[in-house]
Every structure is written in structure tokens, then in C-alpha cells.
Design an enzyme around this catalytic site. Structure first.
Site: not given
Length: 909
Positions: A751, A753, A804
Site C-alpha cells: 500500500d 497511501h 493491505s
């Protein structure tokens, strides 16, 4: 005699060990490799181990026998490199069929000598990856270059596999896979070979990860790899080579948790020393493998580089009492992949397919392709990904282009761009030869756009079967022998017929079928077109209700074709259309991910008019055309810009909220500096107007009035605002004040983010917590090592995408095994993150903290969640946070505000 498919259900099977390691012990000479038969073969043959099948069959048979005596249930043929691609290095291409045929017969004879009804022995035909790759260029200056084509590899593999099948192998083992496109060619060849020989055997796969990131050499994650291969009838999947057992364990755990197949593993004997030799003893390796057995991860166990029959005998003693792995059930959602996997789950209510890499829809892209300016063409693809596209549509259909050549060239270049290649591609063409050319270039699981019943059922089924064999999902247009469907009845009639053909005749997975019921232009001046949008929406609702598993997509820009040149009105129409179509079940679409107009932005009168037209509530076409003319005039006269700037007249707090919601970073610096004197602390601005803006974004996204690209844009703006405030936050810290604690923050592997993580880190840092930020894409072992080395007080794990969240569970489990039991803070997507916290609770001894948003935390202490209360807790996931607080305000779950945490009242820290 029991078959391999029967025996594996009963116990863990023992695979043999390394062939090369055993051969090296014989210290063979060049003459041994040649014998009299190949005395005049040019070049050096020493090292061509497969040739020993013909020149020293006695040694190969002896090695097979030693492994069988050690207890091996499965032995591999000595044919790892016996295809024309690899054998070309030795000038032995002409021997490939003979090598595989005799190699299979040698192993077959040895296995049959040891087989009994109680313990049958099996032969796996070894098929290596070759020494070339279909996915990567050998020249950094020419990323589109390939030294090997898909068709060449299919041909070489098919020749090898036909001979192995004729020689009597019980399974085909495609091993040491480092490029999934090579593997897909192998799977295609396996199917062809089994049809030619009339023998069907299990297909076993074994991949190798290139480093501790858990990716193949060609860049795919394990999850993406599994998406790429799911079209084939896989018997087992596993890992071999690269690492020893201890280093391989986290990747094996991931594989066992995700793959609906039997799981195999044959590691190296540790890591090689400076001389390339393996020092780990059989006893040491067996001790490390015991953890695999204890956790029920395996169905097949063997050895790779450095292992011998001694190792296999040692393994056999342990597996006799171990329970075999039970494969996880088949998943129910569509899996797609580039370098990473994309799961089309209900949590992702709409997949954005970037539309700008289309020569038919973008004059700029067409010009770049005609000019051969692939650098800027790639920039268009990259920009779409940055703007939030989750899939990239690629179309090269132009009369002046060689579409097949351009599709191949562009896809090969994109494979070298990890920022783009991480997401799946949609191969878009009306020409079958172009689609097929594209499918031969992509290692991930892509989407074909499109096929239809236009040419009848036979052609439709033939193309669909090929698409499935290549390993792709498919878009089916609502088009048949009578033409394009434009009414509700025709749309559902064609889609229903196509669905039955695909599912009943080809066993095509419903979740890999995407219907495009034709988004057609409205407001054309023809009354019969007025119902096109409404009937599309109603057909979408019918498809999602009556054709289980199927998806609905469409080219959204077609809707507003009548208003070319009026960007605002077109984007407004698209937003309104998507708002209603998504509610009806449309879950993906070809769109411009950087669109600026939100459903919520449209003035009430305009919104009502546009909805009247799209839903055909009345004949309002003329009114919409009049509005278009009015808007066009405003754009020409500069009035639109003045209207767009009206928000700058609001208060500074309102301006900042607006900037976050719209993703506008232009005025952040001046607005934040204007506001700083009005707040006692810089961090209060984050908690105030900035978070209010983010909360509105969350509400709009949840209501379907904002889409992922816009959310990503707002997140970037928020990140920029925090960066501007960061120096002031740092300056406010009290020098010499004792630390309130040490916090480890990381976005987990898979991931990228990090906005939530960064905000939490800033807030905690303001309150004198020492922050150790490991950034994004952080593997579990790095988190574990840092937590131990730094002796942290708590750990924050962040992620947005669904995979994730599973990685968080893996990380928590690894932390627990390492003896770390400080609080873990879980941040992610609403209920999904709460599910994750609850999954972590049973495998982690310390407290688990679920962060729903920046205003409250739900605290779950796993030691208080016993079996009696767990089910009750899970049943309440749909309740509101207030209900949770009221029901679980005892020792198991507590809600603690962010302010309490900041004021150090959170005793768990």
C-alpha cells in the site's frame, strides 16, 4: 493405484531435493557430459546437466533412486532446461524432444520400482523458466525490446511438455518462476500439449521471489501473481529457490492465506556463502521447516539448491506426524493485476478506467503515437494513474496505424514503468488480432474490451475461450447479429444470452464477465434517443440482479457527445449519470479520472434539468441545449472563471475547507499563514478546518457523490497543507521535555497511501511522542525489527486498500511471534479496518486500537475478547459508533477521543 490427486488429501507429500547439487558431487568431466555420441558437438558441454540424461543415464537414475530411498513421494525429471530457448546456449536445440522423452522414462522407471499400493511414487516433469524473459528488456535504452516472444516460448514449451507427457509423467511442474508472462506462455502450452497428447495431468507451479519485498524478478507481488494464474487448472502453487526456509516463511504464509490450491515449498539450504556454496546442515534446515508444519502451511515439501537425499530423509521424519494444509476456498470477486492485485470487491463501489490512452478518443495521444513520441504517451498513462485511475484502457485502432504493432510496442514500454504497470490494463480494440497481440504482452490479469455476438455464437465462444486461456477478464458489448442494443429489452436480452453461453458452455467465471450495455448519446435532437441513459441505468439494475457475479461498465463520455467543447456541462452530465448508474449497480466505467465537477457542485436548477434529461422525466432536451449555449457564452466571456473564484471571498477557514474538498492547493500557503495567528497551536488548524474538509470528503465519497480520483486529489492537498504547517508544529515543541513515548508508524506492504498515518504522526508528535516513520510499502519483517531495536511504546499500521488490511494481520502475527506486545493502532477504510482489528485480536496478545477517523478511537483489548463475546461483537459491526460505545463500554471495547489521547489520558500508551 492411487493418483496424486488422491494421496495429497491424506498427508503431506515429500518432493525430492536438488538435482544440480547431487550432480556436482560426482565431479564429472567434459567427457562425461559428451560421451562418444556428442564428441563433436561445438562449444563446452560441462554444466549442461540435462544432457546427462543421454550421456550418463546411470548417474541420473542413481540420483532418482537415492531420493526415492530417502522417502520422496515425487521425483522431478532432469529436464529443467530442456527446451529450445535454453538449449540454444549449448547448441542442443535439436535434442529437446529426446531429452524430455528419455528424462521422463528414466524417472518413470525409477518411481515404478519403488511404488506400492500403500505408498505410490510419482514423477513431475520439470519445466524451468528459461534464461530469457518476455516481460523485460535486456537494454535499458530500449524498454520495448524483447529477445523472446510469447509465441516462441509457447512453441518451445509445448514441444517439451508433449514429450514429457508421452514419457509418462504424473504432473507438470513449472518451477523457479521469475516472470509471470513466461509462466502464462507455459500454461498456454500445457493446455495445448495435453490436448495434442490426450493426457491430462495436474499442473504444479513454483515461483521464486527476487528479494525480501516478496516480488518476482519481473516485479509482481504474490497476490498479483495469483490473480494472473487463476484461469488455469492449477493443482498446487508454491515457492522455491532464492532463500532458505526462515527467509521464505512470511511469503509462504501469504501464499497459503490467499491461494485456493495445495501449497508446496522447497527452499535452499540457507543462503549461499561467498563461494556460492550452502553451509546449512540438514538438521538446521529441518528445524526451520518445522514452523511450516506446525502452522499447517504445507502439502508438498522438498529441497532446492544445496539439498541432498540426506535433507529429504530428515524432512520425512517430521512430515509423518504433521497435518496437511487445507486450501482456502475459491474467492468470489474479480481479481485483476498489474504488478499489484486489484480486487473488485463491493467495498470499491466504482472502478475508474482511465480513457486517455485511446487514439480514437484523444487527439493528443493519437498524435504522440503517430510521431513515435512514446515518452510523452507514457506520461499520459502515468498522469491518469496519479489522478486515481485504477485500470488503464489502451486503444490503438486508427486507420493509419499498425494497431497490433503499436499495441505490442506501447504495452512493452509500459511494463518498464512501475508507476503505471502496477495497475491492470484494459486491452481495447475492435480487431481480434490486436487484442491477441496485447494479451501476449501482459504478465498481469487484464481486461479485454471487447467481444460481442455480432458475428454469431461460434466466433463469440471461440474468442471468449481464447481470452480465458490467455488469462483475462472480458467486456461483452450488448451487440448481436441484429445490431447494437439501444433499448432496455434488447440490452437485457443480449446480455442474458451472452451470460448463459459463457457460463454454461465455457464455464467462464461470472465474476470475470463485464457487460457494457452501451452508453449512447442523448440530446441529439432525435426523440427516440431521449431514453438511452435511463434505459442503460435500468438495464444495469436488471443485470446486477439477474446475472449473478457479472459487472457493468461503459464509456461514460459517449453520453454527452452532443456537447463536445462544453467541458463543464459534459462533466456535470457524467457526474449525474454516474451517481444514478452506480446506485443501480454500475461498478466500473471508462472515465476521465481528473474530472473536476462533482455531483454536489452542480447548482440546484442545473442539477434538476440534467436529471430530467438523463432520467427522461420530461422532454427537457431543448432546455439543456439552451443551457449549453449559455454556459459556452459564459466560458467565452470569462464569467465562469469569476464564478469559480467566488469561494475566495469566504472566510479563511471556509476557504481552507473548500480547498481540501476540491483538492486545490494553489492558495494553501497564503491562507494557512493568514490563519496561523488566529489559533493557539498550528496543530489546531489540522484538527479544525482541514479535518472538517476531510470529513465532508468522507461523507461525499460514502454517498457516491465523489469518486476515488477526487478523494486522492483531496488527500494530496491535505498532505501539502500539513507540510506547510510542519515547521510551526516543530517550533512549538518544548526543548528538553521528556518524551511521552516512542511511536512506530508505517503503511504496510502493498500500500502507498499514507495521509492518515501522517496526520496521526503529526498530532502525536505535537504531544511530545517520538515518531519513527518507516514510510510506505513496509514489509512485516522491517516493522518487527524496528519495533524491537527501538523498543517502541506503540505501533501504528496504516493502509487504504483491502489487501493491505490483510497484510496488517500478517504483520501483527509476526510481531506477536517476536514477543512484541505493545498496543497496535490500525488505520484504514471504516468497517474494513474494524474487521481487521478483530482479526488481529485473536493472534496478538497486546491491545489493538482501531482508528475510524481523526476524532475517535475504538479500543479493543484482545485478552478480554473471549469466545463467548467475540461472535456477539462481530454481529454488531453494522451498528453505529454510538451503539458500540453504549454496548461495549466495558473492559472489552472503549471509545477514547483524540483529545484524551493527546492529553496522555490513554493509559494503554
Amino acid at each position: 493405484m492411487l493418483q496424486l490427486t488422491d494421496v495429497i488429501k491424506e498427508r503431506i507429500l515429500l518432493l525430492d531435493g536438488a538435482m544440480g547439487t547431487m550432480i556436482q558431487a560426482y565431479k564429472l568431466t567434459e567427457e562425461d557430459f559428451r560421451s562418444e555420441r556428442f564428441a563433436n558437438l561445438p562449444g563446452q558441454q560441462k554444466g549442461n546437466n540435462d544432457l546427462l540424461i543421454l550421456t550418463r543415464p546411470d548417474i541420473i537414475s542413481e540420483i532418482h533412486t537415492r531420493y526415492l530411498k530417502a522417502g520422496a513421494d515425487i521425483i522431478e525429471t532432469n529436464t529443467f532446461s530442456s527446451q529450445r530457448i535454453s538449449m540454444a546456449d549449448y547448441g542442443c536445440e535439436h535434442l529437446c524432444r529426446e531429452l524430455n522423452l528419455e528424462g521422463a522414462r528414466l524417472a518413470r522407471a525409477c518411481a515404478d520400482q519403488f511404488s506400492t499400493p500403500e505408498k505410490p511414487r510419482f514423477v513431475a516433469g520439470s519445466v524451468g523458466p528459461t534464461n530469457r524473459t518476455c516481460s523485460m528488456s535486456p537494454d535499458v535504452n530500449d524498454p520495448a525490446l524483447r529477445l523472446l516472444t510469447y509465441d516462441e516460448l509457447v512453441s518451445a514449451y509445448q514441444e517439451q511438455m508433449e514429450a514429457l507427457l508421452e514419457g509418462g509423467v504424473d504432473a507438470l511442474l513449472l518451477e523457479t518462476i521469475f516472470d509471470t508472462l513466461n509462466l502464462k506462455a507455459g500454461l498456454y502450452a500445457a493446455e495445448e500439449a495435453m490436448q495434442v497428447t490426450g493426457r491430462r495431468v495436474p499442473i504444479m507451479l513454483s515461483m521464486t521471489v527476487a528479494d525480501l519485498s516478496g516480488r518476482t524478478l519481473s516485479g509482481q507481488s504474490i497476490k498479483a501473481f495469483l490473480a494472473s494464474i487463476e484461469h488455469a487448472p492449477i493443482f498446487s502453487v508454491g515457492l522455491n529457490c532464492s532463500f532458505g526456509a526462515s527467509e521464505m516463511k512470511p511469503f509462504l504464509e501469504e501464499l497459503a492465506a490467499e491461494a485456493p490450491y495445495y501449497i508446496s515449498c522447497y527452499p535452499n539450504a540457507g543462503l549461499p556463502n561467498s563461494l556460492g556454496e550452502y553451509d546449512q546442515s540438514a538438521e538446521e534446515m529441518t528445524a526451520q521447516i518445522q514452523a511450516f508444519l506446525d502452522e499447517g502451511l504445507l502439502n508438498i515439501l522438498g529441497g532446492c539448491c544445496g539439498t541432498t537425499d540426506e535433507y529429504i530423509a530428515s524432512f520425512g521424519e517430521r512430515i509423518a506426524v504433521a497435518k496437511p494444509h487445507v486450501p482456502v476456498p475459491q474467492h468470489e470477486y474479480m481479481w485483476l493485476s498489474g504488478l499489484d492485485r486489484l480486487v473488485a470487491s463491493p467495498e470499491i463501489n466504482f472502478l475508474n478506467i482511465g480513457e486517455r490512452c485511446n487514439v480514437a478518443g484523444s487527439r493528443k495521444f493519437l498524435r504522440l503515437i503517430k510521431e513515435g513520441n512514446y515518452v510523452e504517451a507514457c506520461d499520459i498513462a502515468r498522469k491518469q494513474v496519479e489522478d486515481g485511475a485504477q485500470i488503464i484502457d489502451i486503444n490503438m485502432d486508427d486507420g493509419l496505424l499498425d494497431a497490433s504493432k503499436e499495441m505490442t510496442h506501447f504495452l512493452n514500454i509500459l511494463a518498464s514503468e512501475p508507476d503505471v504497470a502496477r495497475i491492470p490494463f484494459m486491452i481495447d480494440s475492435s480487431k481480434w488480432e490486436v487484442i491477441e497481440a496485447g494479451l501476449k504482452c501482459v504478465q498481469g490479469k487484464c481486461i479485454v474490451n471487447s467481444i460481442s455476438l455480432k458475428e454469431g455464437e461460434e466466433a463469440f465462444l471461440d474468442h471468449a475461450a481464447k481470452i480465458r486461456q490467455y488469462g483475462a477478464a472480458v467486456v461483452v458489448m450488448a451487440f448481436d447479429e441484429e445490431g447494437q442494443a439501444s433499448t432496455y429489452n434488447r440490452r437485457i436480452e443480449i446480455c442474458s444470452r451472452a451470460y448463459r453461453l459463457l457460463v454454461e458452455k465455457l464455464n467462464f467465471p461470472p465474476q470475470d464477465i463485464i457487460f457494457d450495455p452501451n452508453v449512447l448519446a442523448i440530446c441529439t435532437g432525435m426523440a427516440e434517443h431521449n431514453d438511452y441513459a435511463r434505459e442503460f441505468i435500468e438495464a444495469t439494475r436488471w443485470i446486477r440482479t439477474n446475472l449473478p457475479g457479472a459487472h457493468v461498465s461503459g464509456g461514460v463520455s459517449n453520453l454527452s457527445f452532443s456537447f463536445r467543447g462544453n467541458t463543464y456541462l459534459r462533466e456535470a452530465m457524467h457526474s449525474v449519470f454516474l451517481y444514478h448508474a452506480i446506485q443501480a449497480g454500475m461498478d466500473m466505467g471508462i472515465v476521465n479520472p481528473s474530472t473536476a465537477v462533482l455531483y454536489e457542485d452542480i447548482p440546484k436548477e442545473q442539477l434538476q434539468l440534467i436529471e430530467d434529461v438523463i432520467l427522461n422525466r420530461r422532454d427537457a432536451s431543448e432546455e439543456l441545449i439552451a443551457l449549453a449555449e449559455q454556459l459556452q457564452g459564459q466560458q467565452t466571456g470569462g464569467e465562469t472563471k469569476n464564478k469559480q473564484d467566488e469561494w475566495r471571498k469566504k472566510s479563511v477557514e471556509e476557504r481552507l475547507e473548500y480547498a481540501i474538498i476540491k483538492g486545490i492547493s494553489t492558495h494553501l500557503n497564503e491562507d494557512l499563514h493568514e490563519l496561523l495567528p488566529q489559533y493557539p497551536h498550528a496543530v489546531n488548524i489540522i484538527e479544525g478546518p482541514l479535518m472538517r474538509g476531510m470529513n465532508i470528503v468522507g461523507d461525499l465519497f460514502g454517498a457516491g457523490k465523489m469518486f476515488l480520483p477526487q478523494v486522492i486529489k483531496t488527500a494530496r492537498t491535505m498532505k501539502a497543507a500539513v507540510a506547510i504547517l510542519q515547521p510551526y508544529i516543530e517550533a512549538e515543541r518544548v526543548v528538553g521535555q521528556s518524551s511521552a513515548g516512542k511511536a512506530l508508524m508505517a503503511t504496510v506492504k502493498g500500500d502507498v497511501h499514507d495521509i492518515g498515518k501522517n496526520i496521526v504522526g503529526v498530532v502525536l508528535g505535537c504531544n511530545n511522542y517520538e515518531i519513527i516513520d518507516l514510510g510506505i510499502m513496509t514489509p512485516a519483517d522491517k516493522i518487527v525489527k524496528t519495533a524491537i531495536d527501538e523498543q517502541v511504546d506503540f505501533i501504528g499500521l496504516s493502509g487504504l486498500i483491502t489487501p493491505s488490511l490483510e497484510e496488517m494481520v500478517i504483520t501483527a502475527k509476526a510481531l506477536n511471534e517476536a514477543g512484541v506486545n505493545c498496543p497496535i493502532c490500525i488505520g484504514g477504510a471504516t468497517t474494513s479496518a474494524l474487521h481487521t482489528a478483530l482479526k488481529i485480536a485473536p493472534v496478538y496478545d497486546g491491545p489493538v486500537i482501531y482508528v475510524k477517523d481523526a476524532s475517535q478511537m475504538v479500543i479493543t483489548a484482545s485478552r478480554f475478547m473471549n469466545e463467548e463475546t467475540k461472535d456477539d461483537f462481530f454481529s454488531e459491526l453494522a451498528t453505529t459508533q454510538a451503539d458500540l460505545r453504549e454496548k461495549y463500554n466495558g473492559p472489552r471495547v472503549k471509545t477514547i477521543s483524540l483529545n484524551e489521547a493527546r492529553n496522555k489520558k490513554l493509559q494503554l500508551f
